[in-house]
Write an enzyme that holds these catalytic residues in place. Structure first.
Site, PDB file in Angstrom:
ATOM      1  N   TYR A  54     111.399 131.092  -4.644  1.00 22.88           N
ATOM      2  CA  TYR A  54     111.466 130.342  -5.904  1.00 22.88           C
ATOM      3  C   TYR A  54     112.671 129.397  -5.939  1.00 22.88           C
ATOM      4  O   TYR A  54     112.732 128.484  -6.756  1.00 22.88           O
ATOM      5  CB  TYR A  54     111.535 131.292  -7.112  1.00 22.88           C
ATOM      6  CG  TYR A  54     110.266 132.102  -7.344  1.00 22.88           C
ATOM      7  CD1 TYR A  54     109.102 131.835  -6.629  1.00 22.88           C
ATOM      8  CD2 TYR A  54     110.234 133.116  -8.278  1.00 22.88           C
ATOM      9  CE1 TYR A  54     107.949 132.570  -6.830  1.00 22.88           C
ATOM     10  CE2 TYR A  54     109.077 133.859  -8.493  1.00 22.88           C
ATOM     11  CZ  TYR A  54     107.944 133.588  -7.756  1.00 22.88           C
ATOM     12  OH  TYR A  54     106.803 134.315  -7.967  1.00 22.88           O
ATOM     13  N   LYS A  72     107.258 142.192   3.735  1.00 27.19           N
ATOM     14  CA  LYS A  72     106.103 141.800   4.576  1.00 27.19           C
ATOM     15  C   LYS A  72     106.647 141.609   5.986  1.00 27.19           C
ATOM     16  O   LYS A  72     106.536 140.532   6.593  1.00 27.19           O
ATOM     17  CB  LYS A  72     105.478 140.518   3.991  1.00 27.19           C
ATOM     18  CG  LYS A  72     104.164 140.102   4.624  1.00 27.19           C
ATOM     19  CD  LYS A  72     103.010 141.025   4.317  1.00 27.19           C
ATOM     20  CE  LYS A  72     101.770 140.597   5.073  1.00 27.19           C
ATOM     21  NZ  LYS A  72     100.716 141.624   5.101  1.00 27.19           N
ATOM     22  N   ASP A  87     101.226 144.213   0.632  1.00 28.60           N
ATOM     23  CA  ASP A  87      99.781 144.331   0.376  1.00 28.60           C
ATOM     24  C   ASP A  87      99.411 145.787   0.118  1.00 28.60           C
ATOM     25  O   ASP A  87      98.631 146.111  -0.784  1.00 28.60           O
ATOM     26  CB  ASP A  87      98.952 143.710   1.509  1.00 28.60           C
ATOM     27  CG  ASP A  87      99.504 143.998   2.896  1.00 28.60           C
ATOM     28  OD1 ASP A  87     100.652 144.486   3.002  1.00 28.60           O
ATOM     29  OD2 ASP A  87      98.805 143.748   3.889  1.00 28.60           O
ATOM     30  N   ASP A  98     107.986 139.719  -8.759  1.00 28.79           N
ATOM     31  CA  ASP A  98     107.319 139.018  -9.859  1.00 28.79           C
ATOM     32  C   ASP A  98     105.877 139.535  -9.987  1.00 28.79           C
ATOM     33  O   ASP A  98     105.408 139.902 -11.073  1.00 28.79           O
ATOM     34  CB  ASP A  98     107.330 137.510  -9.530  1.00 28.79           C
ATOM     35  CG  ASP A  98     106.859 136.659 -10.679  1.00 28.79           C
ATOM     36  OD1 ASP A  98     106.680 137.192 -11.786  1.00 28.79           O
ATOM     37  OD2 ASP A  98     106.662 135.443 -10.477  1.00 28.79           O
ATOM     38  N   ASP A 109     104.300 142.778 -12.767  1.00 27.39           N
ATOM     39  CA  ASP A 109     103.211 142.540 -13.718  1.00 27.39           C
ATOM     40  C   ASP A 109     102.060 143.517 -13.474  1.00 27.39           C
ATOM     41  O   ASP A 109     101.436 144.004 -14.414  1.00 27.39           O
ATOM     42  CB  ASP A 109     102.679 141.099 -13.594  1.00 27.39           C
ATOM     43  CG  ASP A 109     103.419 140.152 -14.526  1.00 27.39           C
ATOM     44  OD1 ASP A 109     104.459 140.567 -15.076  1.00 27.39           O
ATOM     45  OD2 ASP A 109     102.972 139.011 -14.703  1.00 27.39           O
TER      46      ASP A 109
END
Ligand code: NAD
Length: 358
Positions: free
Chosen positions: A142, A192, A225, A249, A253
């Site tokens: 970001y 990852k 994942d 992020d 959620d």
């Protein structure tokens, strides 16, 4: 003890929910002999209306001079079409930056009496769920370099970069370890690393730091994942999760959704010192503002986190948590969490009941 708290009520339901949290903090102050002094300052849309900017200098000064900051929410239809630079959300990004906050901590807790609000099957959540996601907030993709262009062969293209330094990873690992040390002493680090170089550095650094400074803490790795899958398959296996900005992020959620009730979830942003920014995870809910139906519990729990994590008042935190559990167990509900055979009450009544039980 004496604590100075800056309250940034913000827009929409912000003032209602902050007033509920203040009521509960005052009850805690009375019971445990603390004095909480509240100074209200402007942020977001109301600051744009009053001063032309979403984060007035005076607000920043007050936050930096206080022991901690409680925030309601910012934004609303009225300011939706302003240029990006003076949008209400700019106030949020600005205050996080000014306070040097680089972590976001979001506990997603499913209260036993609200288990049926979860979209997951009862058998999966019946034991309760509490996932604390510690998200790196000021680095990664970001904030990395980005660009766009036009390539003669392929046409338009765009790119973003994920970049982390050892220092950035170490400081977020420290925050996760400090939280885990007071809980199950286990952290799951999500990355990852099978694909990304930045994730391989993340993994190596989290392990090295935790082993050196927090030998009592066990670190497990999980690929992002798989983590996304496990949160809905077996959420009870998680306690403290530490991860990068983008993965945090998305996963925070997802974890919030497992609890089924946005009006119940709090969050904090912390940096190097003890001063933090505490807020509900939901927005300013302009659709219900001013109707006294907003659920104040997320903001009340944010205030409780402030007591525990900024002021080191663990008993006072537990008193609030127990009062919330007890009100829910007695069947009181605001509209957003209403269930069969429960008593529907207004937002202000919910705060009052919790305050009375402290
Ligand atoms: P929202 O979280 O404000 O509302 C989503 C839905 O949840 C709405 O139906 C709302 O009524 C309901 N809801 C939210 N909080 C509730 C509560 N405490 N009790 C009962 N119901 C509640 O998200 P949105 O509608 O996407 O955004 C509204 C505004 O809030 C926008 O301007 C957005 O930019 C802003 N926003 C601010 C923050 C923040 O201040 N941190 C976060 C998210 C969105």
């Amino acid at each position: 003890m004496n604590f100075n708290i800056t309250v940034l009520d913000g827009d929409g339901i912000g003032p209602e929910i902050c007033s509920g949290a203040i009521k509960v903090l005052n009850a805690v102050g009375k019971k445990y002999a603390h004095s909480f002094n509240f100074t209200h300052k402007l942020i977001g849309g109301c600051a744009i209306d009053a001063c032309g900017v979403p984060l007035p200098e005076d607000t920043v000064k007050a936050c930096l001079a206080s022991d901690s900051v409680l925030l309601g929410a910012v934004g609303g239809y009225k300011w939706d079409n302003l240029p990006v630079d003076i949008r209400p959300e700019k106030g949020l990004l600005g205050i996080r930056k000014a306070m040097g906050l680089y972590s976001n901590i979001r506990p997603a807790k499913l209260w036993k009496s609200l288990a049926s609000a979860s979209p997951l099957k009862y058998e999966i959540v019946k034991g309760g769920v509490e996932i604390i996601i510690v998200r790196e907030l000021t680095g990664g993709i970001y904030f990395g370099e980005r660009g766009k262009g036009i390539d003669g062969n392929n046409g338009e293209y765009a790119w973003d970069t994920e970049k982390y330094s050892v220092k950035e990873i170490q400081r977020i690992t420290k925050i996760a370890c400090d939280i885990a040390a007071k809980r199950t002493k286990k952290i799951i680090s999500v990355d990852k690393a099978n694909v990304l170089e930045s994730s391989r550095l993340w993994r190596k650094t989290v392990h090295a730091y935790a082993e050196k400074y927090y030998p009592e803490i066990t670190v497990e790795d999980m690929l992002v994942d798989n983590a996304a899958m496990q949160i809905v398959k077996n959420p009870a296996q998680f306690d403290v999760v530490v991860t990068s900005n983008i993965f945090g992020d998305i996963l925070s959620d997802e974890a919030a959704q497992v609890t089924g009730s946005i009006g119940m979830l709090a969050s904090s942003s912390l940096g190097d010192g003890t001063r933090g920014l505490y807020e509900p995870i939901h927005g300013s809910a302009p659709d219900i503002a001013g109707k006294d139906v907003a659920n104040p519990i997320a903001t009340i729990l944010a205030a409780a986190m402030m007591l525990r994590d900024s002021f080191n008042l663990a008993d006072e935190y537990t008193a609030i948590e127990n009062a919330v559990a007890s009100v829910l167990d007695s069947g009181y509900r605001t509209a957003d969490i209403m269930q069969d055979n429960c008593k529907k009450i207004k937002g202000s009544e919910m705060a009052e009941l919790i305050a009375q039980l402290i």
